[in-house]
Write a protein that holds these residues in place. Structure first.
Motif: not given
Ligand code: FAD
Length: 545
Positions: A102-104, A146, A167-168, A172-173, A179-180, A185, A242, A244, A395, A398
């Motif tokens: 969900r890394n949008l 979360f 996060p907002d 997400g995970s 890791v990103d 908040y 690596g 994780v 969030e 918008w």
């Molecule tokens: P993933 O998509 O699973 O991981 C992110 C990246 O990390 C992957 O592409 C990969 O490259 C790497 N990765 C993931 N897992 C592993 C692993 N186990 N080992 C090695 N590499 C790995 N983000 C914020 O931080 N704060 C915010 O407040 C926030 N607000 C948002 C608001 C909106 C409206 C939107 C659309 C997005 C927002 N985001 C925000 C961005 C995003 O949604 C989040 O950061 C989200 O948690 C990331 O997706 P995920 O946790 O599923 O990570």
């Protein structure tokens, strides 16, 4: 692509014959089970936030087929992750790990190299392995969101005892976001700083535990992050060194009370004085959380209405129109909103809130909005929930600013200083105007620095809008770097460009990163190109963009 065309797929990773690739996939199926591997030959569906795809970036700024997976594999354990890594080395197949995808705004679930096999860790590896109410810590697998962590605390009757930081968006995970180096908040908003201990599968298949996790029989893996010797965790964030498979996270003790507050400031130029006021208050922890200072344009968009409701012309919505519309909302006809939270019992909060009030009101026209006057679905309440660790998805609203709304972020770091804030604000505004794009700046204020998060919202079905958004972003990155500002995180499409801005001493840092990459991943199978780090076999062959 039409369905019949896509069924001729998968997209095969460059350098491998189609039949050879399908044979290799069959071998992996025989090891993990047929049902744990999916070929990406169906129509690409964008879904929505809660039903997002794991095949591509559902908010893509390029053509969806550019960053697309050939297949998805679902490991069920660390051992299976090792098997996948061994397989990738044997067949020289690029693999790309995601936790939940969900890394949008930063690439969603997409891999950087077209045709990579996506390792979707979250689907089966989704256990909360430990929650420790004495140490206020937990140990999680990649598929723990979360929301799931929050629900688990509730189920155990611990939600009054300790808080998570979210996060907002809460879907997400915990591992993926951390890791990103994502942010939340509460006072625990710097997720990377708050983690303790990793288990990592290296690109050649060995497994390590970092920090105290390396000491057999320890009981401090989640309590002391460093262990002994070099602190290796850093190289596993924003990298491709690596996968994780487990991570420890610290949790926040319930502070014994909380109170969200909101101030608005009349003019764009008030930003300068506001930042000078915020800095000492934030560093001394009177302002306790990663608060947001948002421009009214984005707060207005957070209502969830399309921009056409306010304006039917082309180009950015004129500021008079924005202000006139905001005047009809609880924000009033002001430029900036500060959303914050005070923590602790009421007598402690009262002391801090009085200081904050006195300082903020030095700005002529500053207004404190009484939360009691705000309707239930007002954006303020989403900020309030998130600032006390309650996951939310308000969030997303918008993103409706454009039809088929998608977004991509520009996120430079600066000190908490008036002149830096104004410089970045002016730079962003000028470049957005040049490209005819609405400007959504929000400053997320950390302890000694702030991330300016600028979200560009675009219609993902409109190629011309996408090209403009990308052009705007590329200029933002370059021009900000010329002024000494670098991104804290970026989208897949900008990773080479952003990495290139960190060029001190003839690119010494990237040379170091490449040496590490070649030592750890000699076959270059793990997430090639992520964060601009290309393994040897890809370098100098035109992969950068
Ligand atoms: P993933 O998509 O699973 O991981 C992110 C990246 O990390 C992957 O592409 C990969 O490259 C790497 N990765 C993931 N897992 C592993 C692993 N186990 N080992 C090695 N590499 C790995 N983000 C914020 O931080 N704060 C915010 O407040 C926030 N607000 C948002 C608001 C909106 C409206 C939107 C659309 C997005 C927002 N985001 C925000 C961005 C995003 O949604 C989040 O950061 C989200 O948690 C990331 O997706 P995920 O946790 O599923 O990570």
């Amino acid at each position: 692509k039409p369905q019949n065309e896509r069924q001729k797929l998968p997209v095969v990773p460059q350098g491998i014959e189609r039949d050879e690739f399908l044979k290799a996939l069959a071998e992996l199926k025989s090891q993990l089970g047929d049902e744990h591997i999916e070929i990406n030959d169906k129509p690409l569906r964008d879904g929505w936030y809660m039903e997002h795809p794991n095949t591509h970036d559902s908010m893509t700024i390029l053509d969806e087929e550019e960053f697309v997976a050939s297949a998805i594999v679902y490991p069920g354990s660390t051992e299976e992750v090792q098997q996948i890594v061994h397989w990738a080395n044997k067949h020289r197949v690029p693999i790309f790990p995601i936790s939940m995808g969900r890394n949008l705004g930063y690439g969603g679930a997409a891999p950087r190299v077209r045709g990579s096999v996506t390792v979707d860790l979250g689907k089966r590896m989704n256990k909360i392995l430990d929650i420790n109410p004495e140490d206020y810590t937990c140990l999680v697998e990649p598929g723990v969101s979360f929301y799931a962590l929050y629900e688990a605390l509730k189920e155990k009757g611990l939600e009054e005892h300790m808080w998570i930081d979210t996060p907002d968006l809460g879907g997400g995970s915990v591992i993926g976001n951390t890791v990103d180096r994502g942010v939340g908040y509460t006072p625990y908003g710097d997720h990377w700083a708050m983690h303790s201990g990793l288990e990592v599968v290296l690109p050649m298949g060995e497994v390590i535990r970092t920090g105290m996790g390396a000491l057999p029989g320890n009981n401090t893996w989640q309590a002391f992050p460093y262990g002994f010797g070099p602190y290796s965790d850093g190289i596993f964030s924003q990298s491709n060194y690596g996968i994780v498979t487990k991570m420890g996270m610290t949790l926040m003790p319930n502070p014994g009370g909380y109170e969200a507050f909101m101030y608005t400031f009349a003019k764009d130029e008030d930003l300068e004085q506001l930042m000078e006021i915020i800095r000492p208050l934030r560093i001394s922890n009177i302002l306790e959380n990663v608060a947001q200072v948002r421009h009214v344009t984005q707060s207005l968009a957070a209502i969830g209405q399309p921009r056409t409701r306010f304006y039917s012309g082309t180009g950015p919505v004129p500021q008079e129109v924005i202000h006139a519309a905001a005047a009809q909302t609880p924000l009033g006809d002001h430029s900036w909103a500060y959303y914050g939270m005070a923590y602790g019992p009421s007598h402690i909060r009262a002391h801090k809130l009085a200081l904050i009030d006195q300082e903020f009101k030095r700005i002529p026209g500053a207004r404190r909005i009484d939360p009691a006057t705000l309707p239930e679905d007002e954006y303020f309440w989403a900020r309030e929930r998130v600032a006390r660790g309650v996951p939310d998805i308000h969030e997303l609203r918008w993103v409706n600013w454009a039809p088929n709304g998608a977004h991509i972020a520009f996120s430079p770091v600066s000190p908490i200083r008036g002149r830096d804030a104004m410089k970045l604000f002016a730079l962003g505004k000028r470049i957005h105007e040049q490209y005819g794009i609405d400007f959504f700046p929000a400053f997320c204020v950390g302890l000694r620095e702030m991330h300016l998060i600028v979200e560009i919202v675009f219609d993902r079905a409109d190629a011309e809008q996408k090209a403009r958004a990308l052009g705007c972003l590329r200029d933002l990155v370059d021009q900000a770097a010329r002024e000494g500002y670098g991104e804290y995180r970026t989208h897949l499409v900008l990773m080479d460009q952003v990495a290139g801005t960190y060029s001190w001493n003839d690119g010494a840092l990237m040379k170091f990163n490449e040496r590490l990459k070649d030592a750890l991943d000699p076959n270059g199978i793990l997430a090639p190109g992520r964060c601009g780090i290309w393994p040897k076999r890809y370098r100098g062959r035109g992969w950068e963009m």
